[in-house]
Design a protein around this motif. Structure first.
Motif, PDB file in Angstrom:
ATOM      1  N   TRP A 102       2.691  -5.944  -1.966  1.00  0.00           N
ATOM      2  CA  TRP A 102       1.942  -5.164  -1.353  1.00  0.00           C
ATOM      3  C   TRP A 102       0.877  -5.847  -0.542  1.00  0.00           C
ATOM      4  N   ILE A 103       0.857  -5.773   0.969  1.00  0.00           N
ATOM      5  CA  ILE A 103      -0.200  -6.404   1.570  1.00  0.00           C
ATOM      6  C   ILE A 103      -0.970  -5.511   2.113  1.00  0.00           C
ATOM      7  N   HIS A 104      -2.346  -5.363   2.042  1.00  0.00           N
ATOM      8  CA  HIS A 104      -3.189  -4.457   2.438  1.00  0.00           C
ATOM      9  C   HIS A 104      -4.312  -5.182   3.025  1.00  0.00           C
ATOM     10  N   ALA A 105      -4.914  -4.449   3.975  1.00  0.00           N
ATOM     11  CA  ALA A 105      -6.164  -4.842   4.681  1.00  0.00           C
ATOM     12  C   ALA A 105      -6.622  -3.832   5.413  1.00  0.00           C
ATOM     13  N   PRO A 106      -7.948  -3.890   5.976  1.00  0.00           N
ATOM     14  CA  PRO A 106      -8.588  -2.723   6.679  1.00  0.00           C
ATOM     15  C   PRO A 106      -7.731  -2.516   7.933  1.00  0.00           C
ATOM     16  N   ALA A 107      -8.166  -1.421   8.549  1.00  0.00           N
ATOM     17  CA  ALA A 107      -7.656  -1.210   9.931  1.00  0.00           C
ATOM     18  C   ALA A 107      -7.835  -2.307  10.947  1.00  0.00           C
ATOM     19  N   GLY A 108      -6.743  -2.437  11.808  1.00  0.00           N
ATOM     20  CA  GLY A 108      -6.863  -3.417  12.876  1.00  0.00           C
ATOM     21  C   GLY A 108      -6.600  -4.834  12.489  1.00  0.00           C
ATOM     22  N   GLY A 216       2.583   0.871   6.948  1.00  0.00           N
ATOM     23  CA  GLY A 216       1.772   1.991   7.481  1.00  0.00           C
ATOM     24  C   GLY A 216       1.621   3.160   6.291  1.00  0.00           C
ATOM     25  N   LEU A 217       2.060   2.687   5.034  1.00  0.00           N
ATOM     26  CA  LEU A 217       2.145   4.016   3.991  1.00  0.00           C
ATOM     27  C   LEU A 217       0.982   4.871   4.079  1.00  0.00           C
ATOM     28  N   ASP A 218      -0.343   4.473   4.422  1.00  0.00           N
ATOM     29  CA  ASP A 218      -1.413   5.304   4.558  1.00  0.00           C
ATOM     30  C   ASP A 218      -1.256   6.299   5.628  1.00  0.00           C
ATOM     31  N   GLU A 219      -0.199   5.971   6.714  1.00  0.00           N
ATOM     32  CA  GLU A 219       0.058   7.045   7.567  1.00  0.00           C
ATOM     33  C   GLU A 219       0.771   8.253   7.288  1.00  0.00           C
ATOM     34  N   CYS A 220       1.364   8.149   6.306  1.00  0.00           N
ATOM     35  CA  CYS A 220       2.347   9.360   5.599  1.00  0.00           C
ATOM     36  C   CYS A 220       1.287  10.191   5.055  1.00  0.00           C
ATOM     37  N   ILE A 221       0.880  11.461   6.075  1.00  0.00           N
ATOM     38  CA  ILE A 221      -0.081  12.278   5.726  1.00  0.00           C
ATOM     39  C   ILE A 221       0.185  13.748   5.513  1.00  0.00           C
ATOM     40  N   SER A 259      14.370  -5.870  -2.231  1.00  0.00           N
ATOM     41  CA  SER A 259      13.075  -6.168  -2.375  1.00  0.00           C
ATOM     42  C   SER A 259      12.261  -5.421  -1.495  1.00  0.00           C
ATOM     43  N   PHE A 260      10.912  -5.243  -1.619  1.00  0.00           N
ATOM     44  CA  PHE A 260      10.039  -4.256  -0.971  1.00  0.00           C
ATOM     45  C   PHE A 260       8.873  -4.945  -0.512  1.00  0.00           C
ATOM     46  N   LEU A 261       8.635  -4.788   0.814  1.00  0.00           N
ATOM     47  CA  LEU A 261       7.451  -5.195   1.321  1.00  0.00           C
ATOM     48  C   LEU A 261       6.707  -3.969   1.817  1.00  0.00           C
ATOM     49  N   ILE A 262       5.594  -3.680   1.285  1.00  0.00           N
ATOM     50  CA  ILE A 262       4.887  -2.740   1.548  1.00  0.00           C
ATOM     51  C   ILE A 262       3.539  -3.031   2.426  1.00  0.00           C
ATOM     52  N   LEU A 263       3.124  -2.631   3.285  1.00  0.00           N
ATOM     53  CA  LEU A 263       1.902  -2.825   4.243  1.00  0.00           C
ATOM     54  C   LEU A 263       1.052  -1.546   4.267  1.00  0.00           C
ATOM     55  N   SER A 264      -0.307  -1.696   4.019  1.00  0.00           N
ATOM     56  CA  SER A 264      -0.875  -0.249   4.438  1.00  0.00           C
ATOM     57  C   SER A 264      -2.558  -0.676   4.188  1.00  0.00           C
ATOM     58  N   ARG A 265      -3.443   0.221   4.531  1.00  0.00           N
ATOM     59  CA  ARG A 265      -4.747   0.017   4.072  1.00  0.00           C
ATOM     60  C   ARG A 265      -5.178   0.124   2.795  1.00  0.00           C
ATOM     61  N   PRO A 266      -6.117  -0.326   2.454  1.00  0.00           N
ATOM     62  CA  PRO A 266      -6.489  -0.482   0.827  1.00  0.00           C
ATOM     63  C   PRO A 266      -6.972   0.981   0.314  1.00  0.00           C
ATOM     64  N   GLU A 267      -6.337   2.123   0.614  1.00  0.00           N
ATOM     65  CA  GLU A 267      -6.831   3.287   0.215  1.00  0.00           C
ATOM     66  C   GLU A 267      -6.930   3.397  -1.308  1.00  0.00           C
ATOM     67  N   ALA A 268      -8.331   4.044  -1.641  1.00  0.00           N
ATOM     68  CA  ALA A 268      -8.287   3.821  -3.318  1.00  0.00           C
ATOM     69  C   ALA A 268      -7.126   4.703  -4.151  1.00  0.00           C
ATOM     70  N   TRP A 269      -6.371   5.412  -3.610  1.00  0.00           N
ATOM     71  CA  TRP A 269      -5.133   5.917  -4.391  1.00  0.00           C
ATOM     72  C   TRP A 269      -4.223   5.219  -4.518  1.00  0.00           C
ATOM     73  N   ILE A 270      -4.035   4.516  -3.320  1.00  0.00           N
ATOM     74  CA  ILE A 270      -2.796   3.619  -3.459  1.00  0.00           C
ATOM     75  C   ILE A 270      -3.146   2.382  -4.292  1.00  0.00           C
ATOM     76  N   LYS A 271      -4.148   1.875  -3.990  1.00  0.00           N
ATOM     77  CA  LYS A 271      -4.633   0.723  -4.941  1.00  0.00           C
ATOM     78  C   LYS A 271      -4.591   1.144  -6.385  1.00  0.00           C
ATOM     79  N   ARG A 449     -14.461   7.713  -0.067  1.00  0.00           N
ATOM     80  CA  ARG A 449     -13.282   7.202  -0.368  1.00  0.00           C
ATOM     81  C   ARG A 449     -12.190   6.861   0.764  1.00  0.00           C
ATOM     82  N   CYS A 450     -12.301   7.935   1.418  1.00  0.00           N
ATOM     83  CA  CYS A 450     -11.366   7.852   2.487  1.00  0.00           C
ATOM     84  C   CYS A 450     -11.554   6.900   3.500  1.00  0.00           C
TER      85      CYS A 450
END
Length: 703
Positions: A102-108, A216-221, A259-271, A449-450
């Motif tokens: 899981w690779i996480h980072a803020p927007a942009g 973009g897992l955090d884009e699944c809304i 294997s699975f490479l997941i990239l997303s923002r560090p949303e609290a619920w994902i973390k 938190r969002c």
């Protein structure tokens, strides 16, 4: 049924008289399973299975789809550290110890570009008789096919079938046995379309390992259910995103060659979900924000892009005298520092500069000097609108019922972040602000938190951030967005409202203090130390003069001498959690220049006795606190007491130059106390002045 494509692009198969099934159980429920008799026979089951999957896959979510063209990729020479990290983790010959990264980072910060670069790299690998890239899915919040879990499994299954042809007959059998598979739960789909076909192959350990990339897992809304759009967007994203994680966990639990490479923002619920007991054992977590040299990557990108723009200027013949070296090293370095390693900001700025209808030289000059929107009407049409739209999307992802509180918390954070010293964590600071704003503990953190994609909600500091007072905002452009109502609209953050709210909380707390009160809590110390700063920062009160006078009444009701003595004592010689020393030099000033009289209300001071009384109350209380400690032995003096006296003397010298006679006669209580100390304990005068030089000591000795 005529709209169904049976054999699109199929080759080398024979059709004879037979009856066959057409699987068109649509996701929208409008199609049904049909049995048709035709004078045909399909001997290539692979085509039918792939056609079925293809018809219902989110093809735009694939890395090489036309919908995503041109796909975002890392600029050459950038993000090399994280690319090497991913390659080192993923082994296409053997399954890594932890099958999920899981690779996480803020927007942009270029997560999607990293995913695209890895996809491209694996797809172009030479010397292999198979493709290491198993499947990709790029979520995108504005695409109906890509912003929900609905087509996730079918899309992954289709790509795996293409990459591993041996799976196709088993997928075909599964579809025949489960003709309504597209109406089944995703948890059923993952078993029937992926797990069971893989297991039917046997000898999985001998198969090469494929990588599945989910960006973009955090884009699944959105939900599969029929809820109101706003509710889907704000309330159900957490459920959708953790459901995707659970599906991935199910896949890895069967020890498939994936294997699975997941990239997303560090949303609290994902973390929280990934760090839970089950996930933690199988996930390698990479904080992109803390990995690599973002500033160097951004500089590489900026230099290359500005060189390209400069070459274009030379070719079109618009070079003016002195432009040969444009943009110049100083301009580049200033630009780089302005980005703070934020690649989205840099790329957006480059688009702004590389305007075919403008002069790149003047546009860059204006950008560096902060002139982004010369005309307010251009705020939404500027190339910066892409960045603003991103921020607006993030803000609107928060529940509507929570937005008023969220904005208030952002106002408080914006108003007070500079008051905290560098080593104070976000949670500690917000806990103080919650208490002073009248919120219950942790209510402020829950309200924002969002916004983890744009706020530094952890205590990890950006390695590129070398400032004395780190901003809680990941990039200054988000703070600017919030502060400009033309851009943030209903999410506009008024820092002045935040300052007034926190100041009111400080004064309310202080009004309850007595000389016997305990002030060990951080919020007590904040109130005692920072109320003058809040007054100083609230430089505009109009048209709220009534509110201002209420603040003056509150000040007059406070035992300021007791509070000021406690504020002195609350200063730590080391490890202080606040940035500024007490007392504020403005508290020593007399008349309309006192810190509690902002410039916009100085006319009120002349006509309002209440304000004059409040100024006298502040000045006399601060001076009396100095007298209180001067009458005691140095071992009782609070930390930095010598600095408090120095600030007082600095203002005395200013007032003396302006002709204030109280600085030379015996009417000032602090000057009288200093003279008494010099007479009875001259060594204490040296202690007060040794940090400031002999001239200052002489000044104290000759009062």
């Amino acid at each position: 049924m005529s709209g169904v494509s049976y054999f699109g692009n199929a080759k080398n198969f024979v059709l004879e008289n037979t009856t066959f099934n057409t699987y068109v159980s649509g996701l929208d429920g409008k199609h049904i399973l049909a049995t048709e008799t035709r004078r045909t026979k399909l001997t290539d089951d692979r085509n039918q299975a792939l056609q079925f999957l293809y018809e219902h896959a989110a093809t735009g979510a694939m890395h090489d789809s036309d919908e995503r063209y041109p796909p975002p990729l890392c600029h050459p020479g950038t993000r090399e550290v994280v690319i090497v990290r991913i390659k080192g983790w993923y082994g296409f010959l053997t399954r890594p110890e932890k099958p999920i990264m899981w690779i996480h980072a803020p927007a942009g910060y270029g997560k999607t570009a990293i995913a695209g670069t890895i996809s491209k790299t694996l797809e172009e690998m030479d010397g292999l008789d198979f493709s290491p890239l198993g499947a990709t899915f790029y979520f995108w919040r504005t695409s109906p096919d890509r912003n929900s879990p609905q087509r996730f499994i079918i899309t992954i299954a289709y790509q795996l079938a293409v990459a591993i042809p041996e799976l196709v007959p088993y997928i075909e059998n599964s579809v025949k046995r489960n003709p309504m598979i597209l109406r089944k739960a995703l948890e059923t789909q993952v078993l029937k379309l992926i797990v069971e076909p893989f297991k039917a192959l046997g000898e999985l350990d001998a198969m090469p390992n494929r990588l599945i990339i989910v960006d973009g897992l955090d884009e699944c809304i959105k939900s599969n259910q029929e809820y109101k759009v706003e509710r889907e967007y704000a309330e159900y994203q957490e459920k959708n995103q953790t459901r995707i994680l659970d599906l991935i966990y199910t896949l890895q639990s069967h020890r498939l060659p994936l294997s699975f490479l997941i990239l997303s923002r560090p949303e609290a619920w994902i973390k929280r979900h990934i760090q839970s007991g089950e996930f933690a054992r199988v996930v390698e977590v990479v904080d992109l924000y803390a990995l690599g040299d973002h500033l160097n990557d951004t500089e590489t990108y900026i230099r290359a892009e500005l060189s390209r723009i400069a070459a274009h200027i030379k070719c079109d013949g618009t070079l003016a005298q002195g432009d040969d070296e444009w943009p110049g090293e100083d301009m580049i370095q200033t630009f780089v520092k302005r980005t703070n390693g934020h690649i989205l900001y840099a790329s957006t700025a480059i688009r702004h500069i590389d305007n075919p209808y403008g002069d790149p030289r003047s546009l860059l000059e204006n950008l560096i000097h902060g002139v982004i929107y010369p005309n307010p009407d251009l705020a939404h049409s500027s190339p910066f609108s892409s960045l603003n739209e991103l921020y607006m999307q993030i803000m609107r992802s928060c529940p509507e019922s929570n937005r008023t509180l969220m904005i208030q918390v952002l106002e408080d954070i914006s108003a007070c972040d500079r008051y905290f010293s560098r080593h104070v964590g976000f949670h500690q600071a917000l806990a103080i602000l919650d208490r002073l704003a009248g919120r219950v503990p942790r209510q402020g953190f829950r309200a924002i938190r969002c916004l983890h994609a744009v706020l530094r909600t952890s205590d990890t500091r950006n390695p590129d951030d070398r400032g004395v007072h780190p901003s809680p905002f990941i990039h200054s452009s988000f703070s600017e967005f919030l502060g400009d109502p033309r851009l943030s609209m209903e999410f506009h953050v008024d820092r002045q409202l935040g300052r007034r709210r926190i100041l009111r909380g400080c004064l309310d707390l202080m009004s309850k203090m007595t000389p016997q009160s305990k002030t060990d809590e951080d919020y007590f110390r904040f109130a005692l130390r920072n109320w003058p700063l809040l007054f100083d920062d609230i430089w505009v009160w109009t048209p709220n003069e009534v509110e201002y006078l209420e603040f003056m009444k509150k000040l007059l009701s406070i035992d300021l001498l007791a509070c000021t003595i406690k504020a002195h004592a609350a200063q730590d010689s080391t490890g202080d959690i606040f940035s500024f020393r007490f007392p504020h030099i403005g508290t020593y000033k007399s008349g309309r220049f006192n810190v509690i009289v902002p410039q916009s209300t100085r006319h009120v001071f002349e006509s309002e006795p209440l304000v004059q009384q409040a100024v006298t109350h502040v000045l006399s209380s601060v001076e009396a606190s100095l007298v209180h400690f001067l009458a005691q032995a140095p071992d009782v003096w609070p930390p930095r007491f010598d600095d408090a006296v120095f600030r007082f003397m600095y203002d005395i010298d200013r007032r003396s130059k302006e002709g204030d006679t109280s600085t030379t006669d015996n009417s000032n209580q602090v000057l009288r106390a200093l003279r008494l100390v010099n007479q009875e304990h001259p060594e204490r005068i040296i202690m007060l002045g040794r940090e400031y030089g002999d001239d200052y000591i002489t000044r104290l000795e000759t009062l």
